[in-house]
Write a protein that holds these residues in place. Structure first.
Motif, PDB file in Angstrom:
ATOM      1  N   ASP A 135       0.840  -1.197   0.000  1.00 31.65           N
ATOM      2  CA  ASP A 135       0.000   0.000   0.000  1.00 31.65           C
ATOM      3  C   ASP A 135       0.880   1.255   0.000  1.00 31.65           C
ATOM      4  O   ASP A 135       1.695   1.470   0.905  1.00 31.65           O
ATOM      5  CB  ASP A 135      -0.908  -0.016   1.232  1.00 31.65           C
ATOM      6  N   LYS A 136       0.687   2.087  -1.028  1.00 30.06           N
ATOM      7  CA  LYS A 136       1.529   3.273  -1.219  1.00 30.06           C
ATOM      8  C   LYS A 136       1.376   4.277  -0.070  1.00 30.06           C
ATOM      9  O   LYS A 136       2.345   4.895   0.370  1.00 30.06           O
ATOM     10  CB  LYS A 136       1.164   3.946  -2.550  1.00 30.06           C
ATOM     11  N   ILE A 137       0.143   4.447   0.416  1.00 28.74           N
ATOM     12  CA  ILE A 137      -0.101   5.446   1.470  1.00 28.74           C
ATOM     13  C   ILE A 137       0.613   5.030   2.751  1.00 28.74           C
ATOM     14  O   ILE A 137       1.280   5.831   3.410  1.00 28.74           O
ATOM     15  CB  ILE A 137      -1.619   5.605   1.725  1.00 28.74           C
ATOM     16  N   ILE A 138       0.479   3.756   3.110  1.00 27.94           N
ATOM     17  CA  ILE A 138       1.114   3.250   4.328  1.00 27.94           C
ATOM     18  C   ILE A 138       2.641   3.300   4.184  1.00 27.94           C
ATOM     19  O   ILE A 138       3.355   3.641   5.131  1.00 27.94           O
ATOM     20  CB  ILE A 138       0.641   1.799   4.631  1.00 27.94           C
ATOM     21  N   LYS A 139       3.105   3.022   2.980  1.00 24.86           N
ATOM     22  CA  LYS A 139       4.550   3.055   2.723  1.00 24.86           C
ATOM     23  C   LYS A 139       5.094   4.459   2.990  1.00 24.86           C
ATOM     24  O   LYS A 139       6.112   4.635   3.659  1.00 24.86           O
ATOM     25  CB  LYS A 139       4.798   2.656   1.257  1.00 24.86           C
ATOM     26  N   GLN A 140       4.347   5.451   2.500  1.00 28.98           N
ATOM     27  CA  GLN A 140       4.739   6.843   2.704  1.00 28.98           C
ATOM     28  C   GLN A 140       4.749   7.184   4.188  1.00 28.98           C
ATOM     29  O   GLN A 140       5.669   7.839   4.680  1.00 28.98           O
ATOM     30  CB  GLN A 140       3.735   7.745   1.940  1.00 28.98           C
ATOM     31  N   GLN A 141       3.734   6.714   4.893  1.00 30.21           N
ATOM     32  CA  GLN A 141       3.638   6.995   6.321  1.00 30.21           C
ATOM     33  C   GLN A 141       4.803   6.354   7.085  1.00 30.21           C
ATOM     34  O   GLN A 141       5.346   6.935   8.021  1.00 30.21           O
ATOM     35  CB  GLN A 141       2.310   6.473   6.883  1.00 30.21           C
TER      36      GLN A 141
ATOM     37  N   SER B   3       0.233   9.809  19.913  1.00 26.02           N
ATOM     38  CA  SER B   3       0.203   9.335  18.512  1.00 26.02           C
ATOM     39  C   SER B   3      -0.030   7.822  18.428  1.00 26.02           C
ATOM     40  O   SER B   3      -0.638   7.344  17.468  1.00 26.02           O
ATOM     41  CB  SER B   3       1.503   9.726  17.811  1.00 26.02           C
ATOM     42  N   SER B   4       0.464   7.094  19.445  1.00 29.20           N
ATOM     43  CA  SER B   4       0.276   5.638  19.436  1.00 29.20           C
ATOM     44  C   SER B   4      -1.212   5.271  19.546  1.00 29.20           C
ATOM     45  O   SER B   4      -1.692   4.389  18.825  1.00 29.20           O
ATOM     46  CB  SER B   4       1.097   5.039  20.575  1.00 29.20           C
ATOM     47  N   ASP B   5      -1.926   5.976  20.452  1.00 32.32           N
ATOM     48  CA  ASP B   5      -3.378   5.745  20.588  1.00 32.32           C
ATOM     49  C   ASP B   5      -4.111   6.089  19.300  1.00 32.32           C
ATOM     50  O   ASP B   5      -5.057   5.422  18.909  1.00 32.32           O
ATOM     51  CB  ASP B   5      -3.951   6.578  21.731  1.00 32.32           C
ATOM     52  N   ASN B   6      -3.624   7.174  18.683  1.00 37.59           N
ATOM     53  CA  ASN B   6      -4.212   7.610  17.418  1.00 37.59           C
ATOM     54  C   ASN B   6      -4.109   6.534  16.349  1.00 37.59           C
ATOM     55  O   ASN B   6      -5.063   6.252  15.629  1.00 37.59           O
ATOM     56  CB  ASN B   6      -3.442   8.837  16.913  1.00 37.59           C
ATOM     57  N   LYS B   7      -2.912   5.930  16.289  1.00 38.44           N
ATOM     58  CA  LYS B   7      -2.656   4.904  15.269  1.00 38.44           C
ATOM     59  C   LYS B   7      -3.550   3.689  15.513  1.00 38.44           C
ATOM     60  O   LYS B   7      -4.117   3.128  14.575  1.00 38.44           O
ATOM     61  CB  LYS B   7      -1.183   4.497  15.292  1.00 38.44           C
ATOM     62  N   ILE B   8      -3.659   3.315  16.804  1.00 42.98           N
ATOM     63  CA  ILE B   8      -4.499   2.152  17.131  1.00 42.98           C
ATOM     64  C   ILE B   8      -5.946   2.425  16.729  1.00 42.98           C
ATOM     65  O   ILE B   8      -6.631   1.575  16.175  1.00 42.98           O
ATOM     66  CB  ILE B   8      -4.382   1.790  18.631  1.00 42.98           C
ATOM     67  N   GLU B   9      -6.372   3.671  17.016  1.00 42.94           N
ATOM     68  CA  GLU B   9      -7.748   4.050  16.674  1.00 42.94           C
ATOM     69  C   GLU B   9      -7.961   3.995  15.157  1.00 42.94           C
ATOM     70  O   GLU B   9      -8.990   3.502  14.677  1.00 42.94           O
ATOM     71  CB  GLU B   9      -8.022   5.461  17.181  1.00 42.94           C
ATOM     72  N   LEU B 112      -7.793  -4.730   2.315  1.00 44.25           N
ATOM     73  CA  LEU B 112      -6.973  -5.883   2.701  1.00 44.25           C
ATOM     74  C   LEU B 112      -5.498  -5.486   2.784  1.00 44.25           C
ATOM     75  O   LEU B 112      -4.825  -5.742   3.794  1.00 44.25           O
ATOM     76  CB  LEU B 112      -7.167  -7.018   1.687  1.00 44.25           C
ATOM     77  N   ASP B 113      -5.016  -4.837   1.731  1.00 41.47           N
ATOM     78  CA  ASP B 113      -3.612  -4.404   1.725  1.00 41.47           C
ATOM     79  C   ASP B 113      -3.354  -3.340   2.781  1.00 41.47           C
ATOM     80  O   ASP B 113      -2.366  -3.386   3.513  1.00 41.47           O
ATOM     81  CB  ASP B 113      -3.265  -3.818   0.349  1.00 41.47           C
ATOM     82  N   MET B 114      -4.298  -2.395   2.860  1.00 35.58           N
ATOM     83  CA  MET B 114      -4.111  -1.255   3.752  1.00 35.58           C
ATOM     84  C   MET B 114      -4.115  -1.696   5.215  1.00 35.58           C
ATOM     85  O   MET B 114      -3.223  -1.316   5.985  1.00 35.58           O
ATOM     86  CB  MET B 114      -5.237  -0.259   3.497  1.00 35.58           C
ATOM     87  N   THR B 115      -5.088  -2.492   5.588  1.00 32.68           N
ATOM     88  CA  THR B 115      -5.214  -2.918   6.984  1.00 32.68           C
ATOM     89  C   THR B 115      -3.980  -3.711   7.421  1.00 32.68           C
ATOM     90  O   THR B 115      -3.447  -3.469   8.508  1.00 32.68           O
ATOM     91  CB  THR B 115      -6.468  -3.813   7.161  1.00 32.68           C
ATOM     92  N   HIS B 116      -3.544  -4.621   6.567  1.00 32.42           N
ATOM     93  CA  HIS B 116      -2.425  -5.461   6.986  1.00 32.42           C
ATOM     94  C   HIS B 116      -1.097  -4.717   6.991  1.00 32.42           C
ATOM     95  O   HIS B 116      -0.257  -4.987   7.831  1.00 32.42           O
ATOM     96  CB  HIS B 116      -2.379  -6.732   6.145  1.00 32.42           C
ATOM     97  N   SER B 117      -0.937  -3.796   6.054  1.00 36.12           N
ATOM     98  CA  SER B 117       0.291  -2.992   6.083  1.00 36.12           C
ATOM     99  C   SER B 117       0.295  -2.110   7.327  1.00 36.12           C
ATOM    100  O   SER B 117       1.310  -1.965   8.002  1.00 36.12           O
ATOM    101  CB  SER B 117       0.385  -2.114   4.839  1.00 36.12           C
ATOM    102  N   TYR B 118      -0.856  -1.536   7.641  1.00 35.70           N
ATOM    103  CA  TYR B 118      -0.933  -0.630   8.790  1.00 35.70           C
ATOM    104  C   TYR B 118      -0.817  -1.401  10.099  1.00 35.70           C
ATOM    105  O   TYR B 118      -0.245  -0.899  11.062  1.00 35.70           O
ATOM    106  CB  TYR B 118      -2.245   0.164   8.739  1.00 35.70           C
ATOM    107  N   LYS B 119      -1.331  -2.619  10.091  1.00 31.74           N
ATOM    108  CA  LYS B 119      -1.240  -3.451  11.297  1.00 31.74           C
ATOM    109  C   LYS B 119       0.229  -3.667  11.675  1.00 31.74           C
ATOM    110  O   LYS B 119       0.600  -3.619  12.844  1.00 31.74           O
ATOM    111  CB  LYS B 119      -1.914  -4.800  11.028  1.00 31.74           C
ATOM    112  N   GLN B 120       1.044  -3.849  10.652  1.00 32.35           N
ATOM    113  CA  GLN B 120       2.473  -4.061  10.916  1.00 32.35           C
ATOM    114  C   GLN B 120       3.111  -2.835  11.553  1.00 32.35           C
ATOM    115  O   GLN B 120       3.986  -2.949  12.410  1.00 32.35           O
ATOM    116  CB  GLN B 120       3.188  -4.383   9.605  1.00 32.35           C
ATOM    117  N   VAL B 121       2.651  -1.659  11.120  1.00 29.42           N
ATOM    118  CA  VAL B 121       3.201  -0.420  11.679  1.00 29.42           C
ATOM    119  C   VAL B 121       2.785  -0.281  13.140  1.00 29.42           C
ATOM    120  O   VAL B 121       3.589   0.059  14.007  1.00 29.42           O
ATOM    121  CB  VAL B 121       2.681   0.798  10.866  1.00 29.42           C
ATOM    122  N   VAL B 122       1.536  -0.565  13.414  1.00 30.74           N
ATOM    123  CA  VAL B 122       0.975  -0.353  14.755  1.00 30.74           C
ATOM    124  C   VAL B 122       1.401  -1.457  15.729  1.00 30.74           C
ATOM    125  O   VAL B 122       1.428  -1.244  16.937  1.00 30.74           O
ATOM    126  CB  VAL B 122      -0.575  -0.257  14.648  1.00 30.74           C
TER     127      VAL B 122
END
Lengths: 278, 162
Positions: A135-141, B3-9, B112-122
């Motif tokens: 995902d490009k947006i997440i990558k940027q973030q 910011s951590s709470d924000n990300k989880i939200e 699907l892509d967004m949630t899982h990529s973001y999950k890794q960050v959080v």
């Protein structure tokens, strides 16, 4: 009358089982293909790994599909991909389980580790931290807000996540043994070897993934092997390259350096030799 | 709120959206199934009425001067026309529902892509319990919804340019 085969003298009704025995490998092959077509049958080999490490590409490469001009890099796998794969004389049902935590992954892991009584082996695909973010947006973030600015940072980040994921898979293997299921081997395929195909870096990767090494990854394998027993559960790690592609992260680039088709084929040959020796 | 709470939200918002979209697809799929069944019932009803009427009036001599004998075929035709109209209406609604499924599938695929990529960050900021809860919620969502063959997933960049 000259008898070429002793079985020629046997009456024809006996020849049916004789022929069935003679062509048992072909019959088993077509049976497995039929099971795959019907989306039935127990998993023999499960392919696991984090998202974007190249599990689908790996199986396509092993099938020779990547040579087709019409072949394109697959998108995110949403469902389990089943295929019948002949290794040696016998054909196995290979299932590629998606890396994302989805309902499909949950069900597929449950089927492979808890229900299937024919799970032969597990292929865990790793990529030594060279996992791209789809995902490009997440990558940027990740670059701007998480401070993952360099390739070194993102690799470290990915390697930590890989450890977490691998720990979960090892737990599943231990649980499978506890309930009497017995996968016989675990093969760790270190994919994207084209990005670190140099003596020094290849050795570093080998040290990291080797079942008898001292890295955090090796320690997880050791712990699982100790629980199950070395004689019952075999482990190996091999490098592999299913698709050549540069790795780009925040304007930094690691160029693919596999050095020709010959080396890729050597890696593939090594894969088949390793699986045959299990 | 840090910011951590924000990300989880934000991650929870994404998961909630994925749950809603997945549920929405299931609901529309169910409605498509029901409408298709109704449409076919109407179609078979129409065919049956036509055949029955044809057979019946073949055996009768129609007297067009008699109002009563004309009333029945008129009513009969009206019912058939009404059935046909309802059948076409249902077909139209099935087509538009399929269009909605197409759009929802597109969203689900992107999620699907967004949630899982973001999950890794959080993931680094999550407690063990929170991680387990998020994994459980995600493992309940079926991302592999049946997409009709003529639909191609359009990438986000292409959607943005449209």
């Amino acid at each position: 009358m000259k008898l070429e085969n002793w079985s020629d003298i046997a009456p024809s009704f006996i020849k049916v089982p004789l022929n069935a025995y003679k062509y048992r490998h072909s019959l088993q092959k077509w049976w497995k293909h039929f099971l795959v077509y019907m989306n039935q049958g127990d998993t023999n080999i499960a392919v696991l790994g984090r998202p974007s490490v190249g599990k689908s590409v790996l199986t396509s490469y092993l099938y020779g599909e990547t040579n087709n001009l019409s072949w394109e890099l697959p998108e995110t796998s949403k469902d389990v991909e089943s295929s019948a794969f002949t290794l040696g004389n016998w054909t196995n049902i290979v299932r590629v389980i998606p890396g994302q935590t989805t309902n499909e992954r949950y069900l597929a892991i449950n089927e492979a580790f808890n229900k299937s009584s024919k799970l032969e082996g597990i292929i865990y695909v790793a990529d030594w931290g060279f996992t791209d973010v789809r995902d490009k947006i997440i990558k940027q973030q990740m670059i701007e807000q998480e401070g993952l600015e360099t390739i070194r940072d993102i690799r470290e980040f990915n390697l930590n996540l890989e450890l977490e994921d691998f720990k979960q898979i090892c737990k599943e293997i231990e649980k499978a043994y506890a309930i009497g299921k017995s996968p016989k081997w675990l093969l760790i395929i270190v994919n994207k070897a084209d990005l670190f195909f140099k003596d020094s870096t290849l050795n570093l990767a080998q040290k990291y993934y080797h079942p008898k090494g001292n890295s955090a990854f090796s320690k997880i394998i050791k712990s699982t092997v100790n629980i199950i027993g070395e004689q019952r559960f075999k482990c190996a790690a091999i490098p592999f390259c299913s698709f050549e592609k540069d790795f780009i992260w925040n304007n930094e680039k690691v160029v693919t350096k596999i050095g020709g088709e010959e080396n890729r084929k050597a890696l593939m040959k090594n894969f088949f030799t390793t699986v045959a020796n299990f | 709120m840090n910011s951590s709470d924000n990300k989880i939200e934000e991650l929870e918002d994404l998961i909630e959206l994925a749950e809603k979209v997945s549920q929405n697809i299931d609901t529309i799929n169910e409605r498509v199934r029901k409408s298709t069944l109704n449409a076919f019932t109407l179609l078979f009803g129409c065919i049956f009425l036509c055949l029955f009427g044809f057979q019946y009036y073949q055996m009768q001599d129609l007297d067009f001067r008699n109002t009563y004998s004309l009333m029945i075929p008129t009513l009969y035709s009206t019912v058939i026309i009404l059935f046909s109209f309802l059948f076409l209406r249902l077909l139209y609604s099935v087509t538009s529902m399929r269009e909605s499924i197409k759009n929802e599938n597109l969203i689900l695929h992107n999620l699907l892509d967004m949630t899982h990529s973001y999950k890794q960050v959080v993931y680094r900021d999550l407690s063990v319990v929170k991680k387990a809860v998020i994994d459980m919620r995600l493992s309940r969502i079926k991302f592999n919804k049946r997409i009709p063959k003529n639909i191609q997933i359009v990438k986000k960049e292409e959607v943005a340019t449209i």
